[in-house]
Design an enzyme around this catalytic site. Sequence first.
Site, mmCIF file in Angstrom:
data_model
loop_
_atom_site.group_PDB
_atom_site.id
_atom_site.type_symbol
_atom_site.label_atom_id
_atom_site.label_comp_id
_atom_site.label_asym_id
_atom_site.label_seq_id
_atom_site.Cartn_x
_atom_site.Cartn_y
_atom_site.Cartn_z
ATOM 1 N N PRO A 144 0.925 -1.279 0.061
ATOM 2 C CA PRO A 144 -0.041 -0.103 0.073
ATOM 3 C C PRO A 144 0.752 1.426 -0.002
ATOM 4 C CG PRO A 144 -0.178 -1.062 2.241
ATOM 5 C CD PRO A 144 0.542 -1.912 1.094
ATOM 6 N N SER A 145 0.281 2.538 -0.559
ATOM 7 C CA SER A 145 0.824 3.573 -0.510
ATOM 8 C C SER A 145 1.448 4.230 0.903
ATOM 9 C CB SER A 145 -0.021 4.631 -1.146
ATOM 10 O OG SER A 145 0.506 5.945 -1.245
ATOM 11 N N VAL A 147 3.862 2.577 2.599
ATOM 12 C CA VAL A 147 4.244 1.534 3.528
ATOM 13 C C VAL A 147 5.919 1.452 3.633
ATOM 14 C CG1 VAL A 147 4.408 -0.268 1.819
ATOM 15 C CG2 VAL A 147 4.034 -0.802 3.965
ATOM 16 N N GLY A 148 6.372 2.177 2.612
ATOM 17 C CA GLY A 148 7.996 2.122 2.750
ATOM 18 C C GLY A 148 8.569 1.516 1.476
ATOM 19 N N LYS A 149 7.810 1.179 0.360
ATOM 20 C CA LYS A 149 8.674 0.569 -0.631
ATOM 21 C C LYS A 149 9.680 1.557 -1.209
ATOM 22 C CE LYS A 149 4.830 0.601 -3.061
ATOM 23 N NZ LYS A 149 3.881 1.285 -2.013
ATOM 24 N N GLY A 150 9.231 2.597 -1.591
ATOM 25 C CA GLY A 150 10.536 3.516 -2.215
ATOM 26 C C GLY A 150 11.696 3.589 -1.597
ATOM 27 N N ARG A 176 5.792 15.551 -7.968
ATOM 28 C CA ARG A 176 5.751 16.122 -6.641
ATOM 29 C C ARG A 176 7.155 16.847 -6.338
ATOM 30 N NH1 ARG A 176 5.336 10.205 -4.060
ATOM 31 N NH2 ARG A 176 2.961 10.106 -3.978
ATOM 32 N N ARG A 269 4.796 11.847 5.315
ATOM 33 C CA ARG A 269 5.637 12.350 4.050
ATOM 34 C C ARG A 269 5.158 13.697 3.617
ATOM 35 N NH1 ARG A 269 5.163 7.974 -0.797
ATOM 36 N NH2 ARG A 269 3.246 8.862 -1.097
ATOM 37 N N ARG A 280 -5.786 6.936 -0.681
ATOM 38 C CA ARG A 280 -4.747 5.797 -0.594
ATOM 39 C C ARG A 280 -5.188 4.827 0.531
ATOM 40 N NH1 ARG A 280 0.364 7.676 -3.268
ATOM 41 N NH2 ARG A 280 -0.469 8.911 -5.019
ATOM 42 N N ASN A 303 6.984 -3.982 7.195
ATOM 43 C CA ASN A 303 8.085 -3.013 7.383
ATOM 44 C C ASN A 303 7.764 -2.163 8.682
ATOM 45 O OD1 ASN A 303 9.873 -1.099 7.262
ATOM 46 N ND2 ASN A 303 8.776 0.197 5.396
ATOM 47 N N ASP A 304 8.018 -2.938 9.820
ATOM 48 C CA ASP A 304 7.954 -2.246 10.973
ATOM 49 C C ASP A 304 8.934 -1.297 11.192
ATOM 50 O OD1 ASP A 304 7.313 -1.467 13.565
ATOM 51 O OD2 ASP A 304 6.717 -3.447 14.348
HETATM 52 N N1 LIG Z 1 9.780 1.390 8.746
HETATM 53 C C1 LIG Z 1 9.553 2.747 8.481
HETATM 54 N N2 LIG Z 1 9.497 3.361 9.643
HETATM 55 C C2 LIG Z 1 8.914 4.564 9.907
HETATM 56 N N3 LIG Z 1 8.567 5.263 8.557
HETATM 57 C C3 LIG Z 1 9.203 4.657 7.385
HETATM 58 C C4 LIG Z 1 9.260 3.499 7.413
HETATM 59 N N4 LIG Z 1 9.338 2.913 6.306
HETATM 60 C C5 LIG Z 1 9.325 4.088 5.504
HETATM 61 N N5 LIG Z 1 9.023 5.189 6.216
HETATM 62 C C6 LIG Z 1 8.528 6.493 5.989
HETATM 63 O O1 LIG Z 1 7.160 6.389 5.312
HETATM 64 C C7 LIG Z 1 7.091 7.342 4.327
HETATM 65 C C8 LIG Z 1 6.348 6.402 3.181
HETATM 66 O O2 LIG Z 1 7.748 5.758 2.478
HETATM 67 P P1 LIG Z 1 7.629 5.541 1.128
HETATM 68 O O3 LIG Z 1 7.614 6.763 0.365
HETATM 69 O O4 LIG Z 1 8.940 4.712 1.004
HETATM 70 O O5 LIG Z 1 6.465 4.453 0.875
HETATM 71 P P2 LIG Z 1 5.885 3.948 -0.433
HETATM 72 O O6 LIG Z 1 5.392 2.790 0.068
HETATM 73 O O7 LIG Z 1 6.965 4.110 -1.592
HETATM 74 O O8 LIG Z 1 4.708 5.024 -0.950
HETATM 75 P P3 LIG Z 1 3.951 5.250 -2.527
HETATM 76 O O9 LIG Z 1 3.526 3.742 -2.922
HETATM 77 O O10 LIG Z 1 2.974 6.139 -2.176
HETATM 78 O O11 LIG Z 1 5.005 5.412 -3.564
HETATM 79 C C9 LIG Z 1 8.224 7.929 4.182
HETATM 80 O O12 LIG Z 1 8.231 9.333 4.626
HETATM 81 C C10 LIG Z 1 9.395 7.294 4.724
HETATM 82 O O13 LIG Z 1 10.547 7.826 5.348
HETATM 83 N N1 LIG Z 2 0.653 -0.814 -11.716
HETATM 84 C C1 LIG Z 2 1.617 -0.069 -11.321
HETATM 85 N N2 LIG Z 2 1.818 0.931 -10.202
HETATM 86 C C2 LIG Z 2 2.555 1.472 -10.226
HETATM 87 C C3 LIG Z 2 3.625 1.866 -11.227
HETATM 88 N N3 LIG Z 2 4.381 2.785 -10.717
HETATM 89 C C4 LIG Z 2 3.916 3.088 -9.190
HETATM 90 N N4 LIG Z 2 2.866 2.209 -9.157
HETATM 91 C C5 LIG Z 2 2.097 2.227 -7.753
HETATM 92 O O1 LIG Z 2 1.380 3.621 -7.704
HETATM 93 C C6 LIG Z 2 1.188 3.910 -6.247
HETATM 94 C C7 LIG Z 2 1.397 5.181 -6.166
HETATM 95 O O2 LIG Z 2 2.551 5.697 -6.407
HETATM 96 P P1 LIG Z 2 3.040 7.116 -6.183
HETATM 97 O O3 LIG Z 2 4.346 7.239 -6.554
HETATM 98 O O4 LIG Z 2 2.016 7.912 -6.752
HETATM 99 O O5 LIG Z 2 2.931 7.243 -4.462
HETATM 100 C C8 LIG Z 2 2.177 3.050 -5.741
HETATM 101 O O6 LIG Z 2 1.702 1.824 -4.887
HETATM 102 C C9 LIG Z 2 3.208 2.297 -6.686
HETATM 103 O O7 LIG Z 2 3.581 1.183 -6.346
HETATM 104 C C10 LIG Z 2 3.469 1.200 -12.455
HETATM 105 O O8 LIG Z 2 4.120 1.172 -13.392
HETATM 106 N N5 LIG Z 2 2.522 0.162 -12.567
#
Ligand SMILES: Nc1ncnc2c1ncn2[C@@H]1O[C@H](COP(=O)(O)OP(=O)(O)OP(=O)(O)O)[C@@H](O)[C@H]1O
Ligand SMILES: Nc1nc2c(ncn2[C@@H]2O[C@H](COP(=O)(O)O)[C@@H](O)[C@H]2O)c(=O)[nH]1
Length: 400
Positions: A144-145, A147-150, A176, A269, A280, A303-304
Amino acid sequence: MGEAPAFCYENPLKEFANGNTLKSKSAETAIVTGSKKYVIEGSDGKSTSLGVRIYDESTAQWVHPVVLGTKPRACKGHLAVLLNEDRILIIKKGASPDDCLWFLELDTQYVRDQKTMHGGNTEVVAWSKGVRGDAEMPIVISGPSGVGKGTLINKLMKEYPSMFGFSVSHTTRAPRVKEEDGVHYHFTEKSVMEKEIKDGKFLEYASVHGNLYGTSIEAVEVVADEGKRCILDIDVQGARSVRQSPVEAIFIFIRPPSMEELERRLRARGTETEAQISKRLRNAEAELEQGISSGLFDHILYNDELEDCYQRLKEVLGLDGNVGAAPNPVSRGFDLPVVHSASELDNQIIIDCGTQELEKASKNRIVLDVSRLRGGAPGHTRGLDLYAVNSFSDELKEVR
Ligand SMILES: Nc1ncnc2c1ncn2[C@@H]1O[C@H](COP(=O)(O)OP(=O)(O)OP(=O)(O)O)[C@@H](O)[C@H]1O
Ligand SMILES: Nc1nc2c(ncn2[C@@H]2O[C@H](COP(=O)(O)O)[C@@H](O)[C@H]2O)c(=O)[nH]1
């Protein structure tokens, strides 16, 4: 692989029933399979890419098929060999090492699926670039958005810059602050992206939180061509599409310790409006449900504590702290000279190239091994091996 019923016209004068003639000047080639003749159009000095037309003997009609994939750039001539009755290997003459081997797929699973999508009666063919060697399995990371993937991916890329490469997605959402076009995303107009999706340029795409997101085939192939392992950050719908595609990947789902913590991270964030955060979070419920229970993912990581989750991710990827050198780039430099002829025997394409003088020609024989082909349209075709043959000692010498 079939016998080689293929034939190549370098200078054909043969006319087909309705008067279409192979153009000898532009070095067209034709391949016959069943009742169809596939003509690969050579360079006429005007076109920038190789064209394709089909003569169907059963209807005595010429057909211009829907051509999917990135087309090879026009060249001074080419050779064509039918493989397995379902694809044509094209060897471009005098092309650069990373542009000389191409496949035109005629009847692969991908082409059959695309024909169905086009209504069943449309002729469809697909180009796939040939690349030497194999690429490592891509890694799909979903969750989910917020959660910390990036965050996790950035850590991985920072620690192993030569090992991993990021698949830069396309999106119709606005950038952004601090997001760069071509680095974080390819920020795209919706109509442009929809057209490219229709043209078969995307491995997967989905509507996510009200915007269109997608992974182009090129985004993944560019990373693989650099000899790096590709990481995709995509939503669960996208992960499902990749799972159903010919691309073999490892699928990892990241889950938050709680919905409250997920909300806290999203707010902290500070990149979304209140309405976007609500949307989201609503979508997160469904994503969590699907991510955990669908069996889609090979690994589910909590991701705790960030560091704990990162260590677990490294374990899952077999990174135990001892990482060797980066893998060799797959497109290793090798000059395939101006080609003169090619023949096929038992999964080996023998290419005689360069000079026609007998003595020298014998030194310029290359064997292209196509016994381990992998992938294919909509991506690149991998697993090709090239060997130079030293015909004086009858030894095969690998050229990489
Ligand atoms: N384990 C953690 N504990 C606390 N904060 C975290 C942790 N992992 C990530 N964060 C913070 O949570 C926020 C969201 O993380 P991130 O942008 O990596 O999420 P994402 O899953 O990539 O979101 P999106 O799908 O919207 O791109 C960021 O500010 C990041 O610094
Ligand atoms: N199906 C796809 N999902 C994607 C792709 N690139 C990103 N994503 C997902 O979108 C959300 C939101 O991202 P954000 O950058 O706007 O926060 C997040 O869950 C991404 O994993 C894609 O190419 N295909």
